[in-house]
Motif scaffolding. Structure first.
Motif, short mmCIF file in Angstrom:
data_model
loop_
_atom_site.label_atom_id
_atom_site.label_comp_id
_atom_site.label_asym_id
_atom_site.label_seq_id
_atom_site.Cartn_x
_atom_site.Cartn_y
_atom_site.Cartn_z
N ALA A 1 13.79 -88.68 32.49
CA ALA A 1 14.21 -87.28 32.48
C ALA A 1 13.18 -86.39 33.17
O ALA A 1 13.53 -85.45 33.89
CB ALA A 1 14.42 -86.81 31.04
N TYR A 2 11.91 -86.71 32.97
CA TYR A 2 10.83 -85.94 33.61
C TYR A 2 10.89 -86.09 35.13
O TYR A 2 10.73 -85.12 35.87
CB TYR A 2 9.48 -86.40 33.08
CG TYR A 2 8.30 -85.68 33.69
CD1 TYR A 2 7.97 -84.39 33.27
CD2 TYR A 2 7.54 -86.27 34.69
CE1 TYR A 2 6.89 -83.72 33.83
CE2 TYR A 2 6.46 -85.61 35.26
CZ TYR A 2 6.14 -84.33 34.82
OH TYR A 2 5.07 -83.68 35.39
N ILE A 3 11.15 -87.29 35.58
CA ILE A 3 11.26 -87.55 37.02
C ILE A 3 12.45 -86.79 37.61
O ILE A 3 12.39 -86.27 38.74
CB ILE A 3 11.40 -89.06 37.30
CG1 ILE A 3 10.09 -89.77 36.93
CG2 ILE A 3 11.76 -89.33 38.75
CD1 ILE A 3 10.18 -91.28 36.98
N ASP A 4 13.53 -86.68 36.82
CA ASP A 4 14.72 -85.96 37.28
C ASP A 4 14.55 -84.44 37.21
O ASP A 4 15.46 -83.70 37.60
CB ASP A 4 15.94 -86.36 36.45
CG ASP A 4 16.38 -87.78 36.76
OD1 ASP A 4 16.02 -88.28 37.84
OD2 ASP A 4 17.06 -88.40 35.91
N GLY A 5 13.40 -83.98 36.69
CA GLY A 5 13.12 -82.55 36.65
C GLY A 5 13.55 -81.84 35.39
O GLY A 5 13.62 -80.60 35.37
N ALA A 6 13.84 -82.58 34.31
CA ALA A 6 14.25 -81.96 33.05
C ALA A 6 13.06 -81.26 32.40
O ALA A 6 11.95 -81.78 32.38
CB ALA A 6 14.82 -83.01 32.10
N SER A 7 13.31 -80.05 31.86
CA SER A 7 12.26 -79.30 31.19
C SER A 7 12.01 -79.87 29.80
O SER A 7 12.75 -80.75 29.32
CB SER A 7 12.66 -77.83 31.08
OG SER A 7 13.81 -77.69 30.25
N THR A 8 11.00 -79.34 29.11
CA THR A 8 10.68 -79.80 27.75
C THR A 8 11.84 -79.56 26.80
O THR A 8 12.20 -80.44 26.00
CB THR A 8 9.42 -79.07 27.24
OG1 THR A 8 8.34 -79.31 28.14
CG2 THR A 8 9.06 -79.57 25.85
N LEU A 9 12.45 -78.36 26.89
CA LEU A 9 13.60 -78.06 26.02
C LEU A 9 14.78 -78.94 26.34
O LEU A 9 15.51 -79.38 25.43
CB LEU A 9 13.98 -76.58 26.16
CG LEU A 9 13.06 -75.57 25.49
CD1 LEU A 9 13.53 -74.15 25.78
CD2 LEU A 9 13.01 -75.80 23.98
N GLN A 10 15.02 -79.20 27.60
CA GLN A 10 16.14 -80.06 27.98
C GLN A 10 15.94 -81.48 27.48
O GLN A 10 16.88 -82.12 27.01
CB GLN A 10 16.29 -80.06 29.50
CG GLN A 10 16.87 -78.77 30.06
CD GLN A 10 16.90 -78.74 31.57
OE1 GLN A 10 16.05 -79.35 32.24
NE2 GLN A 10 17.89 -78.05 32.14
N ARG A 11 14.71 -81.98 27.56
CA ARG A 11 14.42 -83.32 27.04
C ARG A 11 14.61 -83.36 25.54
O ARG A 11 15.10 -84.35 24.98
CB ARG A 11 12.99 -83.74 27.42
CG ARG A 11 12.79 -83.96 28.91
CD ARG A 11 11.52 -84.75 29.19
NE ARG A 11 10.33 -84.07 28.73
CZ ARG A 11 9.64 -83.19 29.46
NH1 ARG A 11 10.03 -82.90 30.71
NH2 ARG A 11 8.55 -82.63 28.99
N PHE A 12 14.24 -82.26 24.89
CA PHE A 12 14.37 -82.21 23.42
C PHE A 12 15.83 -82.23 23.00
O PHE A 12 16.23 -83.01 22.13
CB PHE A 12 13.68 -80.96 22.88
CG PHE A 12 13.82 -80.78 21.39
CD1 PHE A 12 13.05 -81.53 20.51
CD2 PHE A 12 14.72 -79.87 20.87
CE1 PHE A 12 13.19 -81.37 19.14
CE2 PHE A 12 14.86 -79.70 19.50
CZ PHE A 12 14.08 -80.45 18.64
N PHE A 13 16.65 -81.37 23.62
CA PHE A 13 18.04 -81.22 23.18
C PHE A 13 18.96 -82.33 23.72
O PHE A 13 19.98 -82.62 23.10
CB PHE A 13 18.59 -79.85 23.60
CG PHE A 13 18.08 -78.72 22.75
CD1 PHE A 13 18.50 -78.57 21.45
CD2 PHE A 13 17.15 -77.82 23.26
CE1 PHE A 13 18.03 -77.53 20.66
CE2 PHE A 13 16.68 -76.78 22.48
CZ PHE A 13 17.11 -76.63 21.17
N HIS A 14 18.60 -82.94 24.83
CA HIS A 14 19.48 -83.95 25.43
C HIS A 14 19.02 -85.38 25.19
O HIS A 14 19.79 -86.32 25.43
CB HIS A 14 19.62 -83.69 26.94
CG HIS A 14 20.32 -82.42 27.27
ND1 HIS A 14 21.68 -82.25 27.13
CD2 HIS A 14 19.84 -81.23 27.72
CE1 HIS A 14 22.02 -81.02 27.49
NE2 HIS A 14 20.93 -80.38 27.85
N ILE A 15 17.79 -85.55 24.69
CA ILE A 15 17.29 -86.91 24.39
C ILE A 15 16.91 -87.04 22.92
O ILE A 15 17.45 -87.88 22.20
CB ILE A 15 16.09 -87.27 25.29
CG1 ILE A 15 16.50 -87.28 26.76
CG2 ILE A 15 15.52 -88.63 24.90
CD1 ILE A 15 15.35 -87.52 27.71
N THR A 16 16.00 -86.18 22.49
CA THR A 16 15.47 -86.30 21.12
C THR A 16 16.54 -86.08 20.07
O THR A 16 16.74 -86.91 19.18
CB THR A 16 14.32 -85.29 20.91
OG1 THR A 16 13.31 -85.50 21.90
CG2 THR A 16 13.73 -85.45 19.52
#
Length: 301
Positions: A200-215
């Motif tokens: 997700a980080y490589i794809d440019g996802a922000s911290t909030l996006q990683r939290f809500f879409h992965i965590t």
């Protein structure tokens, strides 16, 4: 054939021995469950259909206790207070626990110390916790009001006001249970592979996006466990109410379990209290089933 028959006999004897020793070691738990859980539950169900004071012989009165409860303002108020307490403590407590777990799952200095500090209130008895918070909430010399006064802010009458008594209990409960739920969420977070976050980080996802879409999606089962156990505990809350406010002021913090206690051990209406217990059991059971049903529907979608 004889050789095979002998092997089967030996295997069966080993299996029988395993069953015997298995149930032998389980017997203390089974006996404890029967004596302290199943039998009392069955007796409570029976007493709910009787007029019983705990001393004299129970008198069967059918559904009279239940019909009376539906008209009892005290009981309806206690249900409302319990619902308010649950609505605030469960989602807010779960969110704060997840937030703490997320923060303490990173590589920060002293994270083990922070985890211990947050978890310690969970292992302290409610008696000790209530004594500390009674001092914190004191209107005249409490630390909270002293701090608010030094800042020129309003100093609430925490435990003596019908407006502030319930928020006071809610705040203390969330604080005490924060550590346990944090550990559960922390275990769930550590079970998520870092490869998801790296991609997700490589794809440019922000911290909030990683939290809500992965965590959040990957913690769905952990969140369900925390929500269900917290909800069951909230519906059965008693210790903090008894120690901090005793259901007051003016019944502002009177919850169902406290009313059950008063009817059973102060007014000696054991049958009436048993009926309240059965209704509370049905509410908790229905709410738990609803949580599982909603979770299953989300999985299917």
């Amino acid at each position: 054939m004889k050789k095979n028959d002998g092997a089967v006999t030996v295997k069966q004897s080993i299996t029988q021995k395993e069953w015997f020793w298995g149930y032998t070691f389980l017997m203390p738990v089974i006996i404890g469950f029967l004596i302290f859980t199943l039998i009392p539950v069955c007796m409570s169900l029976y007493y709910s259909f009787t007029e019983y004071d705990g001393i004299s012989k129970p008198i069967f009165i059918g559904l009279e206790n239940y019909s009376s409860l539906m008209k009892n303002e005290d009981f309806l108020l206690s249900l409302k207070n319990t619902l308010v307490f649950t609505i605030w403590t469960v989602p807010v407590g779960a969110f704060l626990s997840l937030l703490c777990a997320e923060l303490l799952n990173t590589d920060i200095i002293g994270k083990k110390i922070y985890r211990s500090i947050i978890f310690i209130p969970n292992i302290v008895s409610y008696v000790a916790v209530a004594m500390v918070w009674q001092w914190l909430y004191n209107e005249d010399y409490g630390l909270i009001n002293s701090l608010l006064g030094s800042l020129g802010l309003y100093q609430p009458p925490w435990l003596t006001s019908t407006e502030w008594a319930m928020p006071s209990v809610i705040i203390m409960t969330i604080w005490k249970n924060l550590g346990f739920n944090m550990i559960i969420f922390l275990a769930g977070l550590q079970g998520i592979s870092t490869s998801y976050y790296e991609a997700a980080y490589i794809d440019g996802a922000s911290t909030l996006q990683r939290f809500f879409h992965i965590t959040v999606p990957l913690l769905k089962n952990t969140t369900l466990f925390v929500i269900v156990t917290s909800m069951i505990g909230a519906f059965q809350t008693f210790d903090q109410i008894y120690l901090l406010t005793a259901g007051g002021p003016n019944r502002a913090t009177q919850v169902v379990v406290y009313l059950i206690y008063m009817n059973a051990f102060q007014y000696f209406k054991q049958g009436y209290a048993s009926a309240m217990s059965c209704i509370l059991f049905v509410i908790i059971f229905a709410a738990t089933l609803l949580q599982f049903k909603l979770n299953n529907q989300q999985e299917l979608n």
